[in-house]
Design a protein around this motif. Sequence first.
Motif, PDB file in Angstrom:
ATOM      1  N   ARG A  87       0.843  -1.192   0.000  1.00 26.07           N
ATOM      2  CA  ARG A  87       0.000   0.000   0.000  1.00 26.07           C
ATOM      3  C   ARG A  87       0.880   1.245   0.000  1.00 26.07           C
ATOM      4  N   GLY A  88       0.707   2.115  -0.983  1.00 22.45           N
ATOM      5  CA  GLY A  88       1.550   3.305  -1.111  1.00 22.45           C
ATOM      6  C   GLY A  88       2.739   3.096  -2.021  1.00 22.45           C
ATOM      7  N   ALA A  89       2.900   1.873  -2.527  1.00 24.86           N
ATOM      8  CA  ALA A  89       4.062   1.583  -3.384  1.00 24.86           C
ATOM      9  C   ALA A  89       3.999   2.352  -4.698  1.00 24.86           C
ATOM     10  N   ALA A  90       2.785   2.558  -5.220  1.00 27.10           N
ATOM     11  CA  ALA A  90       2.645   3.250  -6.505  1.00 27.10           C
ATOM     12  C   ALA A  90       3.237   4.661  -6.442  1.00 27.10           C
ATOM     13  N   VAL A  91       2.979   5.347  -5.320  1.00 24.73           N
ATOM     14  CA  VAL A  91       3.534   6.695  -5.133  1.00 24.73           C
ATOM     15  C   VAL A  91       5.050   6.631  -5.123  1.00 24.73           C
ATOM     16  N   ASN A  92       5.577   5.671  -4.352  1.00 25.50           N
ATOM     17  CA  ASN A  92       7.026   5.538  -4.245  1.00 25.50           C
ATOM     18  C   ASN A  92       7.671   5.196  -5.585  1.00 25.50           C
ATOM     19  N   LEU A  93       7.065   4.251  -6.306  1.00 27.17           N
ATOM     20  CA  LEU A  93       7.638   3.826  -7.574  1.00 27.17           C
ATOM     21  C   LEU A  93       7.569   4.932  -8.623  1.00 27.17           C
TER      22      LEU A  93
ATOM     23  N   VAL B 206      10.195   7.707  -6.965  1.00 24.12           N
ATOM     24  CA  VAL B 206      11.541   7.315  -6.555  1.00 24.12           C
ATOM     25  C   VAL B 206      12.548   7.505  -7.685  1.00 24.12           C
ATOM     26  N   THR B 207      12.078   7.436  -8.944  1.00 22.00           N
ATOM     27  CA  THR B 207      13.005   7.629 -10.069  1.00 22.00           C
ATOM     28  C   THR B 207      13.624   9.027 -10.046  1.00 22.00           C
ATOM     29  N   PRO B 208      12.807  10.106 -10.012  1.00 23.85           N
ATOM     30  CA  PRO B 208      13.447  11.430  -9.906  1.00 23.85           C
ATOM     31  C   PRO B 208      14.173  11.633  -8.585  1.00 23.85           C
ATOM     32  N   GLU B 209      13.654  11.036  -7.502  1.00 25.12           N
ATOM     33  CA  GLU B 209      14.289  11.231  -6.184  1.00 25.12           C
ATOM     34  C   GLU B 209      15.689  10.629  -6.147  1.00 25.12           C
TER      35      GLU B 209
ATOM     36  N   THR C 240       9.976  15.006   0.001  1.00 26.12           N
ATOM     37  CA  THR C 240       8.956  15.444   0.953  1.00 26.12           C
ATOM     38  C   THR C 240       7.539  15.092   0.503  1.00 26.12           C
ATOM     39  N   PRO C 241       7.093  15.495  -0.693  1.00 21.08           N
ATOM     40  CA  PRO C 241       5.737  15.089  -1.100  1.00 21.08           C
ATOM     41  C   PRO C 241       5.598  13.579  -1.280  1.00 21.08           C
ATOM     42  N   MET C 242       6.659  12.905  -1.721  1.00 21.76           N
ATOM     43  CA  MET C 242       6.604  11.451  -1.887  1.00 21.76           C
ATOM     44  C   MET C 242       6.365  10.763  -0.546  1.00 21.76           C
ATOM     45  N   GLU C 243       7.138  11.152   0.462  1.00 14.76           N
ATOM     46  CA  GLU C 243       6.990  10.557   1.787  1.00 14.76           C
ATOM     47  C   GLU C 243       5.657  10.943   2.416  1.00 14.76           C
ATOM     48  N   MET C 244       5.221  12.168   2.194  1.00 15.21           N
ATOM     49  CA  MET C 244       3.954  12.660   2.726  1.00 15.21           C
ATOM     50  C   MET C 244       2.796  11.764   2.277  1.00 15.21           C
ATOM     51  N   LEU C 245       2.725  11.499   0.989  1.00 18.82           N
ATOM     52  CA  LEU C 245       1.642  10.677   0.443  1.00 18.82           C
ATOM     53  C   LEU C 245       1.814   9.211   0.825  1.00 18.82           C
ATOM     54  N   LYS C 246       3.028   8.725   0.779  1.00 16.77           N
ATOM     55  CA  LYS C 246       3.303   7.325   1.101  1.00 16.77           C
ATOM     56  C   LYS C 246       2.895   6.992   2.530  1.00 16.77           C
ATOM     57  N   ILE C 247       3.215   7.875   3.463  1.00 14.58           N
ATOM     58  CA  ILE C 247       2.912   7.635   4.875  1.00 14.58           C
ATOM     59  C   ILE C 247       1.409   7.523   5.117  1.00 14.58           C
ATOM     60  N   GLN C 248       0.617   8.391   4.447  1.00 10.53           N
ATOM     61  CA  GLN C 248      -0.852   8.333   4.634  1.00 10.53           C
ATOM     62  C   GLN C 248      -1.384   6.975   4.197  1.00 10.53           C
ATOM     63  N   LEU C 249      -0.895   6.483   3.064  1.00  6.82           N
ATOM     64  CA  LEU C 249      -1.383   5.224   2.526  1.00  6.82           C
ATOM     65  C   LEU C 249      -0.867   4.029   3.324  1.00  6.82           C
ATOM     66  N   GLN C 250       0.381   4.095   3.765  1.00  2.34           N
ATOM     67  CA  GLN C 250       0.957   2.994   4.534  1.00  2.34           C
ATOM     68  C   GLN C 250       0.295   2.848   5.901  1.00  2.34           C
ATOM     69  N   ASP C 251      -0.050   3.968   6.529  1.00  2.00           N
ATOM     70  CA  ASP C 251      -0.551   3.933   7.899  1.00  2.00           C
ATOM     71  C   ASP C 251      -2.064   3.766   7.977  1.00  2.00           C
ATOM     72  N   ALA C 252      -2.755   3.847   6.833  1.00  2.00           N
ATOM     73  CA  ALA C 252      -4.218   3.765   6.833  1.00  2.00           C
ATOM     74  C   ALA C 252      -4.706   2.443   7.413  1.00  2.00           C
TER      75      ALA C 252
ATOM     76  N   ARG D 287       5.911  11.153  12.202  1.00  2.00           N
ATOM     77  CA  ARG D 287       4.806  11.616  13.051  1.00  2.00           C
ATOM     78  C   ARG D 287       4.226  12.933  12.529  1.00  2.00           C
ATOM     79  N   LEU D 288       5.102  13.849  12.112  1.00  2.00           N
ATOM     80  CA  LEU D 288       4.641  15.164  11.645  1.00  2.00           C
ATOM     81  C   LEU D 288       3.883  15.062  10.322  1.00  2.00           C
ATOM     82  N   GLN D 289       4.252  14.105   9.482  1.00  2.00           N
ATOM     83  CA  GLN D 289       3.621  14.000   8.171  1.00  2.00           C
ATOM     84  C   GLN D 289       2.348  13.152   8.170  1.00  2.00           C
ATOM     85  N   SER D 290       2.027  12.527   9.304  1.00  2.79           N
ATOM     86  CA  SER D 290       0.800  11.726   9.389  1.00  2.79           C
ATOM     87  C   SER D 290      -0.399  12.646   9.600  1.00  2.79           C
TER      88      SER D 290
END
Length: 320
Positions: free
Chosen positions: A67-73, A76-79, A122-134, A249-252
């Motif tokens: 969950r959230g892998a699509a955002v990362n994948l 992650v290429t530009p990152e 920052t935006p990648m981790e922001m979105l990934k965390i919401q999906l991972q922690d849901a 914690r801050l990005q959740s």
Amino acid sequence: MADKQISLPAKLINGGIAGLIGVTCVFPIDLAKTRLQNQQNGQRMYSSLSDCLIKTIRSEGYFGMYRGAAVNLTLVTPEKAIKLAANDFFRHHLSKDGKKLTLLREMLAGCGAGTCQVIVTTPMEMLKIQLQDAGRIEAQRKLMAAQAQPSSSPAAAKPAVEKRPTATQITRELLRSKGIAGLYKGLGATLLRDVPFSIVYFPLFANLNKLGQKDPNVKAPFYVSFLSGCVAGSTAAVAVNPCDVIKTRLQSLQRGVNEDTYSGILDCTKKIWQREGPLAFFKGAYCRALVIAPLFGIAQVVYFVGIAEFLLDLLPKRRA
């Protein structure tokens, strides 16, 4: 990083391929890391990495671990491309007449790379965390609802099925309510994590990798680059784990039942220290080391082997 100059397109392609392969391999461990870091005392859903993965598979299925892998994948290429290419760029411009870089200059190059990458991180981790922690938040709410309902009313004990938001929905809502700044929540904490990480990682990797070079003008064997990436990555990951806990914690955006909210880095640090103790800053540290070690080991092998140079060299031959 090798100080040999490689074309910019090759650097970007190498970095992107390295990131895609690495993330695909270690994403389930990264999901467990996020969930372990976010759970607070008294609201623990998972006791360990294996417990988290087993419960995730049982409640969300095998693909729940991704969950959230699509955002990362996607990002992650530009990152990874920015991170690896920027480090090479700064190393080149900080070297004097091709001479060996001093440790301080290697650290400065790493600092520059870490600063550049947060544009995407920052935006990648922001979105990934919401999906991972849901999944963790939903599981906790179901457990609390089941405990709160009297046993005589089984129909009432059935919680409503909650539709989980997608990355697109979260992005639209953040842009609508807070503008572009919404996607960059936790930017300061991300810098606090990624800059020290790169300062530790890149010089350590470069020096470990040089130990495997029989000749300064010849690349080290791929297994040396892999092991150097693993050791340097895990060392840097554990060193900056407290900053990663604060960033997570801050990005959740959503919290579990009775979990703390935070107004900033200092407030988050203070509350974690007072309510959970200093060891809380190392929650998920071994998971993070398990994620970063193979991720950067794979990334360095792909980057050093130079897949992109090989592919780019073939293009003129095909046209001819």
